[in-house]
Design an enzyme around this catalytic site. Structure first.
Site, PDB file in Angstrom:
ATOM      1  N   HIS A  70     -14.634   7.710  67.654  1.00  0.00           N
ATOM      2  CA  HIS A  70     -14.905   7.529  69.079  1.00  0.00           C
ATOM      3  C   HIS A  70     -15.109   6.070  69.436  1.00  0.00           C
ATOM      4  CE1 HIS A  70     -19.253   6.897  68.426  1.00  0.00           C
ATOM      5  NE2 HIS A  70     -19.215   7.927  67.583  1.00  0.00           N
ATOM      6  N   CYS A  86     -20.373   9.146  62.293  1.00  0.00           N
ATOM      7  CA  CYS A  86     -19.089   9.043  62.975  1.00  0.00           C
ATOM      8  C   CYS A  86     -18.451   7.682  62.736  1.00  0.00           C
ATOM      9  CB  CYS A  86     -19.266   9.267  64.481  1.00  0.00           C
ATOM     10  SG  CYS A  86     -19.632  10.976  64.899  1.00  0.00           S
TER      11      CYS A  86
END
Length: 111
Positions: A70, A86
């Protein structure tokens, strides 16, 4: 094109390949010691534009639930071990990457 993503956690780099041809290399942020980026083979299962909060302009979810690639609202974090596992990218980089990466793309995380 047969694109796939190679994530080297130690080098903090994400590489985009078309079969064996390197197309692009991006700097990334990865998980911190207590919440490491999970190593293994995954696939991109969804994309969400403008997810809000710390996810920047785009979220690409992986087949490991709660993990993804992301953007970020904190560009100074790129290149560091700071996430909850992440893979963070600059917003402009994750937008560009997404244009090459369909749902179902393989993601190999190692290092």
């Amino acid at each position: 094109m047969v694109v796939w993503i190679d994530v080297n956690v130690k080098k903090r780099q994400l590489k985009l390949y078309d079969a064996s041809t390197l197309l692009k290399t991006y700097p990334i942020a990865v998980g911190k010691v207590l919440t490491p980026t999970p190593k293994g083979n995954y696939i991109v299962v969804n994309k969400e534009y403008d997810p809000g909060g710390p996810f920047g302009v785009l979220w690409m979810g992986l087949s490991k639930p709660h993990y993804g690639i992301h953007g970020t609202n904190n560009p100074s974090s790129i290149g560091k071990e700071v996430s909850h596992g992440c893979i963070r990218m600059y917003n402009e980089d994750v937008t560009e990457l997404s244009s090459f990466v369909p749902i179902g793309t393989n993601v190999y995380i190692h290092g």
